[in-house]
Scaffold this motif. Structure first.
Motif, PDB file in Angstrom:
ATOM      1  N   GLU A  99      27.323   3.501  20.514  1.00  0.00           N
ATOM      2  CA  GLU A  99      28.267   3.915  19.462  1.00  0.00           C
ATOM      3  C   GLU A  99      28.492   5.421  19.514  1.00  0.00           C
ATOM      4  N   GLN A 100      27.417   6.170  19.720  1.00  0.00           N
ATOM      5  CA  GLN A 100      27.527   7.630  19.821  1.00  0.00           C
ATOM      6  C   GLN A 100      28.396   8.011  21.013  1.00  0.00           C
ATOM      7  N   ARG A 101      28.143   7.327  22.151  1.00  0.00           N
ATOM      8  CA  ARG A 101      28.915   7.609  23.360  1.00  0.00           C
ATOM      9  C   ARG A 101      30.396   7.311  23.111  1.00  0.00           C
ATOM     10  N   ARG A 102      30.682   6.189  22.463  1.00  0.00           N
ATOM     11  CA  ARG A 102      32.071   5.819  22.168  1.00  0.00           C
ATOM     12  C   ARG A 102      32.726   6.826  21.227  1.00  0.00           C
ATOM     13  N   MET A 103      31.982   7.240  20.196  1.00  0.00           N
ATOM     14  CA  MET A 103      32.535   8.212  19.253  1.00  0.00           C
ATOM     15  C   MET A 103      32.825   9.541  19.942  1.00  0.00           C
ATOM     16  N   GLU A 104      31.900   9.949  20.812  1.00  0.00           N
ATOM     17  CA  GLU A 104      32.085  11.202  21.556  1.00  0.00           C
ATOM     18  C   GLU A 104      33.313  11.090  22.460  1.00  0.00           C
ATOM     19  N   GLU A 105      33.460   9.936  23.102  1.00  0.00           N
ATOM     20  CA  GLU A 105      34.620   9.706  23.963  1.00  0.00           C
ATOM     21  C   GLU A 105      35.916   9.760  23.148  1.00  0.00           C
ATOM     22  N   GLN A 106      35.906   9.125  21.975  1.00  0.00           N
ATOM     23  CA  GLN A 106      37.087   9.155  21.105  1.00  0.00           C
ATOM     24  C   GLN A 106      37.399  10.579  20.668  1.00  0.00           C
ATOM     25  N   ARG A 107      36.336  11.345  20.360  1.00  0.00           N
ATOM     26  CA  ARG A 107      36.522  12.733  19.932  1.00  0.00           C
ATOM     27  C   ARG A 107      37.158  13.543  21.058  1.00  0.00           C
ATOM     28  N   ARG A 108      36.631  13.348  22.283  1.00  0.00           N
ATOM     29  CA  ARG A 108      37.198  14.073  23.426  1.00  0.00           C
ATOM     30  C   ARG A 108      38.637  13.662  23.679  1.00  0.00           C
ATOM     31  N   GLU A 109      38.911  12.366  23.536  1.00  0.00           N
ATOM     32  CA  GLU A 109      40.274  11.855  23.728  1.00  0.00           C
ATOM     33  C   GLU A 109      41.220  12.484  22.696  1.00  0.00           C
ATOM     34  N   ALA A 110      40.774  12.538  21.443  1.00  0.00           N
ATOM     35  CA  ALA A 110      41.586  13.136  20.376  1.00  0.00           C
ATOM     36  C   ALA A 110      41.809  14.618  20.654  1.00  0.00           C
ATOM     37  N   GLN A 111      40.769  15.281  21.147  1.00  0.00           N
ATOM     38  CA  GLN A 111      40.868  16.708  21.474  1.00  0.00           C
ATOM     39  C   GLN A 111      41.870  16.911  22.616  1.00  0.00           C
ATOM     40  N   ARG A 112      41.774  16.048  23.644  1.00  0.00           N
ATOM     41  CA  ARG A 112      42.685  16.140  24.776  1.00  0.00           C
ATOM     42  C   ARG A 112      44.128  15.923  24.310  1.00  0.00           C
ATOM     43  N   PHE A 113      44.306  14.927  23.438  1.00  0.00           N
ATOM     44  CA  PHE A 113      45.636  14.629  22.915  1.00  0.00           C
ATOM     45  C   PHE A 113      46.180  15.833  22.131  1.00  0.00           C
ATOM     46  N   GLU A 114      45.322  16.439  21.304  1.00  0.00           N
ATOM     47  CA  GLU A 114      45.732  17.595  20.490  1.00  0.00           C
ATOM     48  C   GLU A 114      46.100  18.774  21.393  1.00  0.00           C
ATOM     49  N   GLU A 115      45.301  18.997  22.446  1.00  0.00           N
ATOM     50  CA  GLU A 115      45.598  20.089  23.376  1.00  0.00           C
ATOM     51  C   GLU A 115      46.925  19.844  24.085  1.00  0.00           C
ATOM     52  N   GLN A 116      47.179  18.590  24.481  1.00  0.00           N
ATOM     53  CA  GLN A 116      48.451  18.271  25.129  1.00  0.00           C
ATOM     54  C   GLN A 116      49.614  18.492  24.171  1.00  0.00           C
ATOM     55  N   ARG A 117      49.410  18.093  22.898  1.00  0.00           N
ATOM     56  CA  ARG A 117      50.463  18.271  21.895  1.00  0.00           C
ATOM     57  C   ARG A 117      50.758  19.767  21.700  1.00  0.00           C
ATOM     58  N   ARG A 118      49.681  20.556  21.589  1.00  0.00           N
ATOM     59  CA  ARG A 118      49.868  22.006  21.417  1.00  0.00           C
ATOM     60  C   ARG A 118      50.542  22.627  22.630  1.00  0.00           C
ATOM     61  N   GLU A 119      50.149  22.183  23.832  1.00  0.00           N
ATOM     62  CA  GLU A 119      50.744  22.705  25.066  1.00  0.00           C
ATOM     63  C   GLU A 119      52.235  22.361  25.117  1.00  0.00           C
ATOM     64  N   ALA A 120      52.570  21.123  24.748  1.00  0.00           N
ATOM     65  CA  ALA A 120      53.981  20.716  24.730  1.00  0.00           C
ATOM     66  C   ALA A 120      54.753  21.553  23.708  1.00  0.00           C
ATOM     67  N   GLN A 121      54.135  21.798  22.573  1.00  0.00           N
ATOM     68  CA  GLN A 121      54.769  22.608  21.523  1.00  0.00           C
ATOM     69  C   GLN A 121      54.986  24.038  22.035  1.00  0.00           C
ATOM     70  N   ARG A 122      53.953  24.572  22.722  1.00  0.00           N
ATOM     71  CA  ARG A 122      54.054  25.939  23.254  1.00  0.00           C
ATOM     72  C   ARG A 122      55.167  26.015  24.299  1.00  0.00           C
ATOM     73  N   ARG A 123      55.251  25.001  25.189  1.00  0.00           N
ATOM     74  CA  ARG A 123      56.311  24.992  26.206  1.00  0.00           C
ATOM     75  C   ARG A 123      57.685  24.894  25.561  1.00  0.00           C
ATOM     76  N   GLU A 124      57.797  24.066  24.525  1.00  0.00           N
ATOM     77  CA  GLU A 124      59.077  23.907  23.829  1.00  0.00           C
ATOM     78  C   GLU A 124      59.485  25.235  23.174  1.00  0.00           C
ATOM     79  N   GLU A 125      58.518  25.902  22.560  1.00  0.00           N
ATOM     80  CA  GLU A 125      58.782  27.206  21.928  1.00  0.00           C
ATOM     81  C   GLU A 125      59.227  28.218  22.985  1.00  0.00           C
ATOM     82  N   GLN A 126      58.523  28.214  24.146  1.00  0.00           N
ATOM     83  CA  GLN A 126      58.857  29.112  25.250  1.00  0.00           C
ATOM     84  C   GLN A 126      60.280  28.833  25.748  1.00  0.00           C
TER      85      GLN A 126
END
Length: 101
Positions: free
Chosen positions: A33-60
């Motif tokens: 369960e801990q491993r799964r939660m950590e994986e979900q957290r990393r996935e959410a973090q990756r998704f957030e970073e991609q969203r921010r990167e897309a936002q930054r590119r759009e702003e640029q």
């Protein structure tokens, strides 16, 4: 009596081993369960970073587009100024020719 005690001892041993296996199973489950939660957290973090990167590119992209538009308008103003200056000189030349004639 001795056989009864031996049977009791074996039963106690079996119960302890079963309890140990259950605790190991629960521990493994918690780890999973801990491993799964950590994986979900990393996935959410990756998704957030991609969203921010897309936002930054759009702003640029928007900023660069705005800059190109401003450059285009500036060039247009220069062209209009140049034409007006040319027309003014043309009118001046025409006026001088008229006076000479």
């Amino acid at each position: 009596e001795e056989q009864r005690r031996e049977a009791q001892r074996r039963e106690e041993q079996r119960r302890i081993e079963e309890q140990c296996r259950e605790e190991e199973r629960l521990e493994a489950q918690r780890h999973e369960e801990q491993r799964r939660m950590e994986e979900q957290r990393r996935e959410a973090q990756r998704f957030e970073e991609q969203r921010r990167e897309a936002q930054r590119r759009e702003e640029q992209r928007r900023i660069e587009e705005q800059c190109r538009e401003e450059e285009r308008l500036e060039a247009q103003r220069h062209e209009e100024q140049r034409r007006m200056e040319e027309q003014r000189r043309e009118a001046q030349r025409f006026e001088e020719q008229r006076r000479e004639a």
